[in-house]
Scaffold this motif. Structure first.
Motif, PDB file in Angstrom:
ATOM      1  N   LEU A  13      10.459  -3.197  -3.075  1.00 25.15           N
ATOM      2  CA  LEU A  13      10.859  -1.802  -3.269  1.00 25.15           C
ATOM      3  C   LEU A  13      11.148  -1.108  -1.949  1.00 25.15           C
ATOM      4  CD1 LEU A  13       8.387  -0.677  -6.064  1.00 25.15           C
ATOM      5  CD2 LEU A  13      10.817  -1.146  -6.291  1.00 25.15           C
ATOM      6  N   CYS A  14      10.182  -1.136  -1.015  1.00 24.83           N
ATOM      7  CA  CYS A  14      10.345  -0.342   0.200  1.00 24.83           C
ATOM      8  C   CYS A  14      10.641  -1.204   1.415  1.00 24.83           C
ATOM      9  CB  CYS A  14       9.109   0.518   0.445  1.00 24.83           C
ATOM     10  SG  CYS A  14       7.659  -0.457   0.879  1.00 24.83           S
TER      11      CYS A  14
ATOM     12  N   TYR B 256       0.812  -1.218   0.000  1.00 22.54           N
ATOM     13  CA  TYR B 256       0.000   0.000   0.000  1.00 22.54           C
ATOM     14  C   TYR B 256       0.843   1.265   0.000  1.00 22.54           C
ATOM     15  CZ  TYR B 256      -4.317  -2.480   0.014  1.00 22.54           C
ATOM     16  OH  TYR B 256      -5.344  -3.260  -0.388  1.00 22.54           O
ATOM     17  N   SER B 257       2.045   1.169   0.553  1.00 22.49           N
ATOM     18  CA  SER B 257       2.840   2.403   0.572  1.00 22.49           C
ATOM     19  C   SER B 257       3.424   2.695  -0.821  1.00 22.49           C
ATOM     20  CB  SER B 257       3.910   2.316   1.657  1.00 22.49           C
ATOM     21  OG  SER B 257       5.131   1.937   1.135  1.00 22.49           O
ATOM     22  N   CYS B 258       3.767   1.641  -1.589  1.00 15.46           N
ATOM     23  CA  CYS B 258       4.301   1.878  -2.937  1.00 15.46           C
ATOM     24  C   CYS B 258       3.186   1.894  -3.990  1.00 15.46           C
ATOM     25  CB  CYS B 258       5.321   0.806  -3.308  1.00 15.46           C
ATOM     26  SG  CYS B 258       6.770   0.789  -2.270  1.00 15.46           S
ATOM     27  N   ARG B 259       2.029   1.439  -3.639  1.00 17.31           N
ATOM     28  CA  ARG B 259       0.883   1.337  -4.558  1.00 17.31           C
ATOM     29  C   ARG B 259       1.203   0.473  -5.777  1.00 17.31           C
ATOM     30  NH1 ARG B 259       0.021   7.251  -5.632  1.00 17.31           N
ATOM     31  NH2 ARG B 259       2.106   7.343  -4.748  1.00 17.31           N
ATOM     32  N   VAL B 260       1.835  -0.666  -5.518  1.00 17.99           N
ATOM     33  CA  VAL B 260       2.117  -1.596  -6.607  1.00 17.99           C
ATOM     34  C   VAL B 260       1.649  -2.992  -6.205  1.00 17.99           C
ATOM     35  CG1 VAL B 260       4.130  -0.360  -7.492  1.00 17.99           C
ATOM     36  CG2 VAL B 260       4.439  -2.074  -5.710  1.00 17.99           C
ATOM     37  N   THR B 261       1.396  -3.831  -7.218  1.00 20.39           N
ATOM     38  CA  THR B 261       1.146  -5.244  -6.924  1.00 20.39           C
ATOM     39  C   THR B 261       2.472  -5.972  -7.016  1.00 20.39           C
ATOM     40  OG1 THR B 261       0.620  -5.585  -9.242  1.00 20.39           O
ATOM     41  CG2 THR B 261      -1.238  -5.318  -7.744  1.00 20.39           C
ATOM     42  N   VAL B 262       2.604  -7.055  -6.263  1.00 19.41           N
ATOM     43  CA  VAL B 262       3.866  -7.785  -6.214  1.00 19.41           C
ATOM     44  C   VAL B 262       3.605  -9.237  -6.600  1.00 19.41           C
ATOM     45  CG1 VAL B 262       5.749  -8.531  -4.729  1.00 19.41           C
ATOM     46  CG2 VAL B 262       4.772  -6.259  -4.437  1.00 19.41           C
ATOM     47  N   ALA B 263       4.347  -9.703  -7.580  1.00 24.47           N
ATOM     48  CA  ALA B 263       4.160 -11.074  -8.059  1.00 24.47           C
ATOM     49  C   ALA B 263       4.827 -12.061  -7.116  1.00 24.47           C
ATOM     50  CB  ALA B 263       4.747 -11.215  -9.459  1.00 24.47           C
ATOM     51  N   GLY B 264       4.352 -13.299  -7.132  1.00 25.52           N
ATOM     52  CA  GLY B 264       4.982 -14.368  -6.376  1.00 25.52           C
ATOM     53  C   GLY B 264       4.608 -14.338  -4.909  1.00 25.52           C
TER      54      GLY B 264
ATOM     55  N   GLU C 123      11.882  -6.099 -11.526  1.00 25.99           N
ATOM     56  CA  GLU C 123      11.234  -5.934 -12.814  1.00 25.99           C
ATOM     57  C   GLU C 123       9.854  -5.336 -12.573  1.00 25.99           C
ATOM     58  OE1 GLU C 123      10.304  -9.604 -14.773  1.00 25.99           O
ATOM     59  OE2 GLU C 123      10.405  -8.719 -16.760  1.00 25.99           O
ATOM     60  N   GLY C 124       9.555  -4.289 -13.320  1.00 25.71           N
ATOM     61  CA  GLY C 124       8.219  -3.700 -13.229  1.00 25.71           C
ATOM     62  C   GLY C 124       7.502  -3.889 -14.545  1.00 25.71           C
ATOM     63  N   VAL C 125       6.228  -4.212 -14.476  1.00 26.98           N
ATOM     64  CA  VAL C 125       5.457  -4.385 -15.705  1.00 26.98           C
ATOM     65  C   VAL C 125       4.310  -3.393 -15.691  1.00 26.98           C
ATOM     66  CG1 VAL C 125       4.231  -6.008 -17.182  1.00 26.98           C
ATOM     67  CG2 VAL C 125       6.001  -6.833 -15.644  1.00 26.98           C
TER      68      VAL C 125
ATOM     69  N   ILE D 121       5.259  -5.640  -9.682  1.00 22.81           N
ATOM     70  CA  ILE D 121       6.685  -5.751  -9.372  1.00 22.81           C
ATOM     71  C   ILE D 121       7.077  -7.214  -9.213  1.00 22.81           C
ATOM     72  CG2 ILE D 121       8.429  -5.257  -7.593  1.00 22.81           C
ATOM     73  CD1 ILE D 121       7.704  -2.797  -9.129  1.00 22.81           C
ATOM     74  N   ARG D 122       8.193  -7.586  -9.828  1.00 23.37           N
ATOM     75  CA  ARG D 122       8.768  -8.914  -9.599  1.00 23.37           C
ATOM     76  C   ARG D 122      10.202  -8.713  -9.135  1.00 23.37           C
ATOM     77  NH1 ARG D 122       7.510 -10.542 -14.931  1.00 23.37           N
ATOM     78  NH2 ARG D 122       5.290 -10.865 -15.171  1.00 23.37           N
ATOM     79  N   SER D 123      10.714  -9.651  -8.382  1.00 26.54           N
ATOM     80  CA  SER D 123      12.085  -9.477  -7.911  1.00 26.54           C
ATOM     81  C   SER D 123      12.739 -10.823  -7.657  1.00 26.54           C
ATOM     82  CB  SER D 123      12.080  -8.601  -6.662  1.00 26.54           C
ATOM     83  OG  SER D 123      12.711  -9.242  -5.608  1.00 26.54           O
ATOM     84  N   ASN D 124      14.078 -10.819  -7.685  1.00 29.07           N
ATOM     85  CA  ASN D 124      14.807 -12.069  -7.437  1.00 29.07           C
ATOM     86  C   ASN D 124      15.190 -12.193  -5.970  1.00 29.07           C
ATOM     87  OD1 ASN D 124      16.816 -10.122  -7.285  1.00 29.07           O
ATOM     88  ND2 ASN D 124      18.370 -11.425  -8.230  1.00 29.07           N
ATOM     89  N   GLU D 125      14.638 -11.311  -5.131  1.00 28.16           N
ATOM     90  CA  GLU D 125      14.960 -11.346  -3.712  1.00 28.16           C
ATOM     91  C   GLU D 125      14.097 -12.364  -2.992  1.00 28.16           C
ATOM     92  OE1 GLU D 125      17.308  -9.837  -1.670  1.00 28.16           O
ATOM     93  OE2 GLU D 125      18.061  -9.687  -3.715  1.00 28.16           O
ATOM     94  N   TYR D 126      14.728 -13.171  -2.166  1.00 27.72           N
ATOM     95  CA  TYR D 126      13.975 -14.083  -1.319  1.00 27.72           C
ATOM     96  C   TYR D 126      14.418 -13.867   0.106  1.00 27.72           C
ATOM     97  CZ  TYR D 126      12.067 -16.448  -5.286  1.00 27.72           C
ATOM     98  OH  TYR D 126      11.368 -16.722  -6.423  1.00 27.72           O
ATOM     99  N   HIS D 127      13.463 -13.779   0.989  1.00 30.05           N
ATOM    100  CA  HIS D 127      13.823 -13.655   2.396  1.00 30.05           C
ATOM    101  C   HIS D 127      13.693 -15.035   2.988  1.00 30.05           C
ATOM    102  CE1 HIS D 127      13.891  -9.311   2.069  1.00 30.05           C
ATOM    103  NE2 HIS D 127      12.906  -9.496   1.218  1.00 30.05           N
TER     104      HIS D 127
END
Lengths: 221, 435
Positions: free
Chosen positions: A20-21, A5-13, B202-204, B415-421
């Motif tokens: 981002l933040c 909600y702070s970046c206003r983006v959806t996150v895949a996976g 990666e941003g789409v 947003i997609r990323s290669n980061e895993y916690h």
């Protein structure tokens, strides 16, 4: 889909934090939409092996220097150990760096070992063993090893032509040293020069095209 | 060398082209000189079909089957009999490919719905690799879905594709005026990743939404994205650092200026700078400034002059006879000096094209370039626009700010990323603040 909600983006996976933040995510994770696999870290890297060898060399050196100091300064024998450890590390580093190409590996060792021996010989009061024995013997072993590996692995000549030609030319150096009167024990040097000349002649007579192409490639400006 | 037997004995070889020469000495750490193209499909990848497609495609791109070897004065490329096999993705994006004189300089990998092509920049540039990747994906999809009935795209001849266009267009005394350096640029700060790899984000977005935003600023997509990246970097700067300009390196495909169909390197770079201490920093002003420098730099004369300048270095008789072992540190140093004039890089590789009938099977394409700092690569396919951020740093402030500028315009971003916690339920950075 997860959402920050702070970046206003959806996150895949399926993420625990926003990429981002670093903030918290809401929504249901969808692991199927992941685009990058979670990778296992490699256990050993080249850098790690070299660092490990360096640590061993340093450990041996430190122990010997300390023992040398503890037993008195009369003879500085630990300096030899330190120099020896450095030499072994350099040779091992080349071995690791060229582990995928045996011919090149041997080629570089054939250059390195006589150079290091020469320095040792010079440092320990020139007795001439480096040019009498080490240089010719290393060249002989190097040339024969390259040929043997090539025959056993059925390697085409172009794969190892560079190091082989290099080793053969180095094998001619004892001949020059004999001419300059620097060699006292002739036999190893003569054998080495003989083998080098023979190999070069065979290469030129039967593999001239390959040799020419290899030289053109290697020496292009 | 038409004789096949003789060909086997004496493999063909070629020099590195002008742009490729800088990559081997400067490839280290996270700047591996490798870039990645990836294609996301609507269904899981079938490895055996991909292998068949790769084998078939390589018949038309035999010059990609090369290994890099060390000569006495220069590296060179030599044809190899090694054939690549497709592998499950096991390496991070843009991981180093050159591991000695036996390794192929590209890798095709797959994971779930995605096919990736990692390519060492010595072998091809973005446009060249895209042509190969499009052929590969066309071959794969037409093998996977023969019912669609798609034939391969008509192609340039092999010799056209393997031409060294830098040599072709080099004029020994074609100096001309190039831009003077912009001086020392602001350098991004941050903690480098412990594993020496890249942070990939990666941003789409929908290309129509971003285009609309660009048009609201009265400019083109590339200029708009460049301006946004400059602005995003500005937000991370300390006030005392603002006297240094923010400079972006932008690679330019020279094929649009000089007729060439090569898949080898044929690109130049221009630098776009913005001085936040002298100008307002408003997005409209940045856009105007960027548009002006694009207009000034993107002319055949300017690019040609720059190309000649770089090629003249390669043709310098003194430089040429320096042995490779000594040349490498010199080139590394010149690379480091050139890096000081650059804050980040932005590369818009443009549109991916596939036959219309195959579009339903493809979600989108992505591009990532290895870097020692931060780089943004953008590309589009259909209506999806991909922003591929790669960074050697752990912090993601520039990326966050960049996407924030886009979402402020009402653009939806995934947003997609290669980061895993790794630890389940690990605390997020603002978790304590939230409590």
């Amino acid at each position: 889909m997860q959402r920050c909600y702070s970046c206003r983006v959806t996150v895949a996976g399926h993420k625990t934090c926003c990429p981002l933040c670093g903030g918290q995510l809401s929504g249901t994770p969808e692991p199927d939409t992941e685009v990058f696999p979670a990778l296992e870290k490699p256990r050993f890297t080249t850098g790690f092996v070299l660092r490990l060898l360096a640590l061993i060399a340093i450990a041996v050196s430190v122990i010997c220097v300390l023992a040398n100091i503890a037993t008195g300064w009369h003879a500085l024998w630990s300096l030899f150990v330190v120099a020896g450890a450095v030499c072994v590390w350099v040779a091992a580093a080349i071995g690791v760096a060229y582990r995928r190409d045996m011919a090149q590996n041997i080629g570089w060792q054939v250059v390195l070992i006589p150079v290091l021996s020469f320095l040792w010989d010079w440092w320990t009061g020139w007795r001439g063993w480096s040019v009498d024995f080490v240089l010719p013997c290393v060249c002989i072993v190097g040339i024969l090893a390259m040929l043997l590996i090539a025959v056993l692995c059925k390697t085409p000549l172009r794969r190892f032509a560079g190091p082989l030609i290099g080793a053969c030319f180095l094998g001619l150096v004892p001949l020059i040293l004999i001419a300059c009167g620097r060699v006292r024990v002739l036999l190893p040097s003569l054998l080495c020069a003989g083998l080098a000349i023979l190999s070069l002649a065979a290469l030129v007579l039967f593999q001239w095209q390959t040799i020419k192409a290899e030289l053109l490639r290697r020496f292009h400006l | 060398m038409s004789n096949a037997k003789r060909n086997q004995k004496n493999l063909s070889w070629s020099r590195l082209d002008n742009a490729a020469k800088i990559f081997p000495p400067t490839s280290h750490g996270s700047a591996t000189g490798v870039f990645r193209l990836s294609c996301e499909l609507t269904e899981p990848v079938a490895p055996d079909v991909l292998q068949a497609a790769l084998t078939r495609t390589l018949e038309r791109y035999p010059h990609l089957l090369m290994v890099m070897r060390r000569g006495v004065f220069w590296y060179y490329l030599e044809q190899t009999t090694t054939r690549p096999s497709v592998v499950p993705e096991h390496a991070p994006p843009c991981a180093a490919l050159y591991e000695g004189s036996r390794s192929l300089l590209f890798r095709v990998s797959y994971w779930r719905h995605k096919v990736s092509l990692d390519m060492y920049h010595v072998l091809a540039d973005g446009a060249g690799a895209i042509e190969f990747f499009e052929s590969l994906m066309t071959a794969y999809l037409s093998l996977r879905h023969p019912e669609v009935g798609v034939d391969g795209i008509t192609q340039a001849s092999v010799s056209q594709r393997w031409a060294d266009s830098f040599q072709k267009y080099y004029k020994p005394h074609g100096g001309g005026k190039t831009t003077e350096g912009l001086g020392r640029a602001y350098r991004l700060r941050g903690v480098r990743r412990a594993d020496g790899g890249l942070t990939v984000i990666e941003g789409v977005a929908d290309v129509r939404q971003v285009l609309a935003a660009a048009h609201r600023c009265g400019t083109t997509l590339t200029v708009y994205m460049t301006a946004l990246l400059l602005s995003a970097i500005h937000s991370e700067m300390y006030v005392r650092e603002q006297k240094k300009p923010v400079v972006l390196t932008v690679p330019v495909d020279l094929r649009s200026f000089f007729p060439s169909r090569t898949t080898r390197n044929f690109f130049g770079t221009i630098r776009v700078g913005y001085d936040f201490s002298r100008r307002s920093g408003e997005i409209e002003d940045i856009v105007a400034c960027v548009a002006a420098s694009f207009k000034e730099e993107l002319t055949p004369e300017r690019l040609g002059a720059r190309m000649n300048q770089l090629a003249a270095l390669e043709h310098n008789p003194v430089l040429r006879v320096i042995p490779l072992a000594l040349k490498n540190p010199v080139l590394r140093l010149s690379g480091a000096v050139s890096d000081r004039g650059e804050t980040a890089a932005l590369s818009n590789v443009g549109k991916f094209r596939l036959p219309e009938a195959l579009h339903p099977f493809v979600r989108g394409f992505g591009v990532f370039m290895s870097t020692g700092a931060t780089q943004l690569c953008t590309c589009s396919f259909g209506n999806s626009l991909h922003f591929g951020f790669t960074s050697a740093f752990e912090n993601t402030e520039v990326q966050r700010r960049f996407f924030e500028l886009l979402t402020n315009e009402g653009i939806e971003i995934e947003i997609r990323s290669n980061e895993y916690h790794e630890e389940e339920g690990a605390a997020c950075s603002d978790a304590t603040a939230a409590e």
